[in-house]
Design a protein around this motif. Structure first.
Motif, PDB file in Angstrom:
ATOM      1  N   GLU A  16       0.825  -1.222   0.000  1.00  9.17           N
ATOM      2  CA  GLU A  16       0.000   0.000   0.000  1.00  9.17           C
ATOM      3  C   GLU A  16       0.852   1.263   0.000  1.00  9.17           C
ATOM      4  O   GLU A  16       0.386   2.321  -0.379  1.00  9.17           O
ATOM      5  CB  GLU A  16      -0.924   0.070   1.227  1.00  9.17           C
ATOM      6  N   ASN A  17       2.093   1.147   0.481  1.00  2.52           N
ATOM      7  CA  ASN A  17       2.920   2.350   0.585  1.00  2.52           C
ATOM      8  C   ASN A  17       3.687   2.663  -0.697  1.00  2.52           C
ATOM      9  O   ASN A  17       4.160   3.780  -0.885  1.00  2.52           O
ATOM     10  CB  ASN A  17       3.932   2.195   1.727  1.00  2.52           C
ATOM     11  N   LEU A  18       3.807   1.648  -1.578  1.00  2.00           N
ATOM     12  CA  LEU A  18       4.694   1.819  -2.729  1.00  2.00           C
ATOM     13  C   LEU A  18       4.315   2.961  -3.677  1.00  2.00           C
ATOM     14  O   LEU A  18       5.187   3.772  -4.024  1.00  2.00           O
ATOM     15  CB  LEU A  18       4.807   0.501  -3.492  1.00  2.00           C
ATOM     16  N   PRO A  19       3.032   3.071  -4.111  1.00  2.00           N
ATOM     17  CA  PRO A  19       2.698   4.157  -5.045  1.00  2.00           C
ATOM     18  C   PRO A  19       2.995   5.532  -4.457  1.00  2.00           C
ATOM     19  O   PRO A  19       3.571   6.398  -5.135  1.00  2.00           O
ATOM     20  CB  PRO A  19       1.188   3.977  -5.277  1.00  2.00           C
ATOM     21  N   GLU A  20       2.658   5.701  -3.180  1.00  3.51           N
ATOM     22  CA  GLU A  20       2.888   6.980  -2.512  1.00  3.51           C
ATOM     23  C   GLU A  20       4.395   7.253  -2.373  1.00  3.51           C
ATOM     24  O   GLU A  20       4.848   8.376  -2.598  1.00  3.51           O
ATOM     25  CB  GLU A  20       2.197   6.939  -1.135  1.00  3.51           C
ATOM     26  N   LEU A  21       5.147   6.216  -2.034  1.00  2.00           N
ATOM     27  CA  LEU A  21       6.606   6.361  -1.921  1.00  2.00           C
ATOM     28  C   LEU A  21       7.174   6.821  -3.258  1.00  2.00           C
ATOM     29  O   LEU A  21       7.938   7.770  -3.336  1.00  2.00           O
ATOM     30  CB  LEU A  21       7.236   5.022  -1.515  1.00  2.00           C
ATOM     31  N   HIS A  22       6.741   6.132  -4.317  1.00  2.51           N
ATOM     32  CA  HIS A  22       7.240   6.444  -5.653  1.00  2.51           C
ATOM     33  C   HIS A  22       6.877   7.872  -6.045  1.00  2.51           C
ATOM     34  O   HIS A  22       7.701   8.631  -6.558  1.00  2.51           O
ATOM     35  CB  HIS A  22       6.665   5.447  -6.664  1.00  2.51           C
ATOM     36  N   ARG A  23       5.628   8.259  -5.738  1.00  3.59           N
ATOM     37  CA  ARG A  23       5.158   9.598  -6.108  1.00  3.59           C
ATOM     38  C   ARG A  23       5.981  10.681  -5.389  1.00  3.59           C
ATOM     39  O   ARG A  23       6.505  11.601  -6.014  1.00  3.59           O
ATOM     40  CB  ARG A  23       3.674   9.745  -5.759  1.00  3.59           C
ATOM     41  N   ARG A  24       6.127  10.496  -4.080  1.00  2.00           N
ATOM     42  CA  ARG A  24       6.823  11.547  -3.315  1.00  2.00           C
ATOM     43  C   ARG A  24       8.306  11.615  -3.637  1.00  2.00           C
ATOM     44  O   ARG A  24       8.878  12.697  -3.762  1.00  2.00           O
ATOM     45  CB  ARG A  24       6.588  11.354  -1.818  1.00  2.00           C
ATOM     46  N   VAL A  25       8.924  10.441  -3.794  1.00  2.00           N
ATOM     47  CA  VAL A  25      10.359  10.450  -4.134  1.00  2.00           C
ATOM     48  C   VAL A  25      10.550  11.086  -5.511  1.00  2.00           C
ATOM     49  O   VAL A  25      11.437  11.937  -5.695  1.00  2.00           O
ATOM     50  CB  VAL A  25      10.948   9.019  -4.088  1.00  2.00           C
ATOM     51  N   SER A  26       9.692  10.720  -6.488  1.00  2.00           N
ATOM     52  CA  SER A  26       9.835  11.271  -7.839  1.00  2.00           C
ATOM     53  C   SER A  26       9.713  12.781  -7.807  1.00  2.00           C
ATOM     54  O   SER A  26      10.520  13.496  -8.423  1.00  2.00           O
ATOM     55  CB  SER A  26       8.751  10.748  -8.780  1.00  2.00           C
ATOM     56  N   GLU A  27       8.703  13.250  -7.072  1.00  2.00           N
ATOM     57  CA  GLU A  27       8.468  14.686  -7.030  1.00  2.00           C
ATOM     58  C   GLU A  27       9.714  15.430  -6.521  1.00  2.00           C
ATOM     59  O   GLU A  27      10.170  16.387  -7.138  1.00  2.00           O
ATOM     60  CB  GLU A  27       7.281  14.951  -6.110  1.00  2.00           C
ATOM     61  N   VAL A  28      10.228  14.932  -5.392  1.00  2.00           N
ATOM     62  CA  VAL A  28      11.399  15.578  -4.793  1.00  2.00           C
ATOM     63  C   VAL A  28      12.601  15.495  -5.730  1.00  2.00           C
ATOM     64  O   VAL A  28      13.317  16.476  -5.949  1.00  2.00           O
ATOM     65  CB  VAL A  28      11.738  14.929  -3.435  1.00  2.00           C
ATOM     66  N   MET A  29      12.827  14.315  -6.305  1.00  2.00           N
ATOM     67  CA  MET A  29      14.026  14.121  -7.107  1.00  2.00           C
ATOM     68  C   MET A  29      13.969  14.887  -8.422  1.00  2.00           C
ATOM     69  O   MET A  29      14.984  15.388  -8.891  1.00  2.00           O
ATOM     70  CB  MET A  29      14.284  12.629  -7.368  1.00  2.00           C
ATOM     71  N   GLN A  30      12.761  15.001  -9.020  1.00  2.00           N
ATOM     72  CA  GLN A  30      12.640  15.774 -10.265  1.00  2.00           C
ATOM     73  C   GLN A  30      13.040  17.223 -10.015  1.00  2.00           C
ATOM     74  O   GLN A  30      13.643  17.857 -10.866  1.00  2.00           O
ATOM     75  CB  GLN A  30      11.204  15.733 -10.815  1.00  2.00           C
ATOM     76  N   SER A  31      12.716  17.707  -8.809  1.00  3.81           N
ATOM     77  CA  SER A  31      13.001  19.117  -8.519  1.00  3.81           C
ATOM     78  C   SER A  31      14.507  19.381  -8.410  1.00  3.81           C
ATOM     79  O   SER A  31      14.938  20.524  -8.466  1.00  3.81           O
ATOM     80  CB  SER A  31      12.290  19.541  -7.235  1.00  3.81           C
ATOM     81  N   THR A  32      15.314  18.315  -8.263  1.00  3.63           N
ATOM     82  CA  THR A  32      16.765  18.533  -8.165  1.00  3.63           C
ATOM     83  C   THR A  32      17.392  18.756  -9.546  1.00  3.63           C
ATOM     84  O   THR A  32      18.534  19.200  -9.632  1.00  3.63           O
ATOM     85  CB  THR A  32      17.488  17.329  -7.512  1.00  3.63           C
ATOM     86  N   ARG A  33      16.670  18.375 -10.584  1.00  5.51           N
ATOM     87  CA  ARG A  33      17.129  18.526 -11.982  1.00  5.51           C
ATOM     88  C   ARG A  33      18.439  17.777 -12.248  1.00  5.51           C
ATOM     89  O   ARG A  33      19.260  18.193 -13.045  1.00  5.51           O
ATOM     90  CB  ARG A  33      17.316  19.992 -12.359  1.00  5.51           C
ATOM     91  N   LYS A  34      18.621  16.677 -11.537  1.00  6.79           N
ATOM     92  CA  LYS A  34      19.797  15.835 -11.779  1.00  6.79           C
ATOM     93  C   LYS A  34      19.289  14.429 -12.079  1.00  6.79           C
ATOM     94  O   LYS A  34      18.129  14.120 -11.828  1.00  6.79           O
ATOM     95  CB  LYS A  34      20.682  15.779 -10.525  1.00  6.79           C
ATOM     96  N   THR A  35      20.210  13.571 -12.569  1.00  4.64           N
ATOM     97  CA  THR A  35      19.786  12.204 -12.835  1.00  4.64           C
ATOM     98  C   THR A  35      19.663  11.446 -11.522  1.00  4.64           C
ATOM     99  O   THR A  35      20.423  11.670 -10.583  1.00  4.64           O
ATOM    100  CB  THR A  35      20.820  11.481 -13.719  1.00  4.64           C
ATOM    101  N   TRP A  36      18.704  10.560 -11.453  1.00  8.81           N
ATOM    102  CA  TRP A  36      18.487   9.804 -10.219  1.00  8.81           C
ATOM    103  C   TRP A  36      17.891   8.441 -10.526  1.00  8.81           C
ATOM    104  O   TRP A  36      17.398   8.190 -11.631  1.00  8.81           O
ATOM    105  CB  TRP A  36      17.571  10.580  -9.269  1.00  8.81           C
TER     106      TRP A  36
END
Ligand code: UDP
Ligand code: MG
Length: 317
Positions: A16-36
C-alpha cells in the motif's frame, strides 16, 4: 548514463505504501534537476509488493528493482541497495514514509558543502507506542555507552552517503550487520539534520520485539566486546568475594558462631556461580556462532531478479 542520486528503499510487504513512496520520491528528485534512480529492494515480500514493484519499473525507468529470493532482513536489503546503487550520492530511506523524502534536498545541501555522510536525526517521533519509543531510546543510549564507535543518538538508517563512503561499505561483507554503525565507523566528515519522524502511512511495523532484540544484539556484538568483558568482571568479582569470605568464615567457625552453617548457603553459592558460568558460556556462544557464520562464507543475499547493469557482482568475501 551517469547517475547523481540513488535512493534505496528496502521493501518487506509494503504494497500500500509503494505508489505513494514512488510519487513523493519522484516529485522531490525531479526538482533537483539531476539524474536519479530509485532502487526498490524487495526483501521477500509475500503481499504482492513484488508485482507492484515490477509495474512501477515498467512505467518509470528511474525505478530499478532488486528482488530477493527470500526474506533476508532489513539490513541485508540495505546492503544490496548499496551494491546496486550507481549514484554519486546514495540515500537510504524507509518504504513506509516514516522518513520524509522531502528532507533529501536538505541532505543534498550538506553534501554539496562537503560532508560525506549526512544522517537524519529523529527530533520527534509520531504514531509509535511508548514501548517502542522507550526501547529505541534505551537501545541508542546503551549502544552509545558500550561500543567504541560513536554512533549518533536517535538516528536510523535514513541518511545520505557519498560514493566514497558507499565504496568502503561495499567492501565490508560481514554477515551480522548494523548499517548505521558501519557508516559511523568508517569516519569521513559526518553531520546530522533533524526531522520529525512521521507515523507509518499504511501497514504495520515489520520490527516486532524479537527482531529489535536481534538488531540490538548484532549492534553490540559487531562493535564491542563488552559482554565478554562483563563475564571477566564477574569472574574477578566472585573470586574476590571468595577470597574475602575464607578468613571471615574461618574466624566465625573458630569463635563458635553459627553463621554460614547449613546447605542453603552452599546451594545459593553454587546456583549463583552456575548461573554466571552458563550466562558467560551463552555470551561466548553468541560470538562463536557469529564466527561460524562468517567462516561458512555464504553470500549475504540471493537475488531472483536484478537490473542487468550493475556496479557490483554479489560476492561473498
Ligand atoms: N524491512 C525489510 N525487511 C524486513 C523488515 C523490514 O526490508 O525483514 C523494511 C520495511 O519494509 C521498511 C523498513 O525496512 O521499509 C523499516 O521497517 P519498519 O518500518 O517495519 O520498521 P520501524 O520503522 O517500525 O522500526
Ligand atoms: Mg517504519
Amino acid at each position: 548514463m551517469k547517475i547523481t542520486y540513488s535512493i534505496i528503499a528496502p521493501i518487506y510487504n509494503e504494497k500500500e505504501n509503494l505508489p505513494e513512496l514512488h510519487r513523493r520520491v519522484s516529485e522531490v528528485m525531479q526538482s533537483t534537476r539531476k539524474t536519479w534512480e530509485l532502487i526498490l529492494v524487495d526483501d521477500g515480500s509475500t503481499d504482492g509488493s513484488t508485482e507492484t514493484i515490477r509495474e512501477l519499473a515498467k512505467k518509470d525507468k528511474h525505478v530499478r528493482p532488486v528482488i530477493f529470493a527470500r526474506n533476508f532482513g532489513h539490513q541485508i536489503a540495505i546492503t544490496a541497495g548499496w551494491d546496486y546503487a550507481r549514484g554519486d550520492a546514495v540515500v537510504v530511506i524507509d518504504a513506509d514514509l516514516q522518513d520524509p523524502p522531502e528532507l533529501i534536498p536538505e541532505m543534498v545541501k550538506k553534501w554539496r558543502e562537503g560532508y560525506e555522510v549526512v544522517y537524519a536525526v529523529r527530533a520527534e517521533r509520531e504514531g509509535e507506542s511508548w514501548f517502542k519509543l522507550w526501547t529505541a531510546s534505551l537501545f541508542y543510549r546503551i549502544i552509545y555507552r558500550i561500543t567504541d564507535v560513536k554512533i549518533p543518538l536517535d538516528t536510523g538508517d535514513f541518511r545520505l552517503m557519498d560514493r566514497k563512503v558507499v565504496d568502503v561499505l561495499k567492501s565490508m561483507r560481514e554477515r551480522h550487520r548494523f548499517p548505521r554503525g558501519m557508516s559511523a565507523w568508517v569516519g569521513f566528515r559526518q553531520i546530522g539534520v533533524e526531522y520529525k519522524r512521521a507515523a507509518r502511512v499504511a501497514g504495520e511495523t515489520k520490527y516486532p520485539f524479537r527482531k529489535m532484540f536481534r538488531l540490538a544484539l548484532n549492534a553490540i556484538t559487531s562493535f564491542s566486546y563488552f559482554p565478554l568483558q562483563v563475564a571477566t568482571f564477574f569472574g574477578f568479582f566472585s573470586a574476590g568475594v571468595a577470597i574475602l569470605a575464607i578468613p571471615i568464615v574461618i574466624y566465625l567457625r573458630a569463635s563458635g558462631s553459627q553463621a554460614f552453617f547449613g546447605q542453603a548457603t552452599t546451594l545459593i553459592a553454587v546456583l549463583f556461580l552456575g548461573g554466571v558460568q552458563l550466562i558467560s558460556l551463552g555470551i561466548l556462544g553468541e560470538y562463536i556462532g557469529r564466527i561460524y557464520d562468517e567462516a561458512k562464507g555464504r553470500p549475504l543475499y540471493i537475488v531472483r531478479e536484478a537490473p542487468e547493469e550493475k556496479e557490483a557482482v554479489i560476492s561473498n568475501q
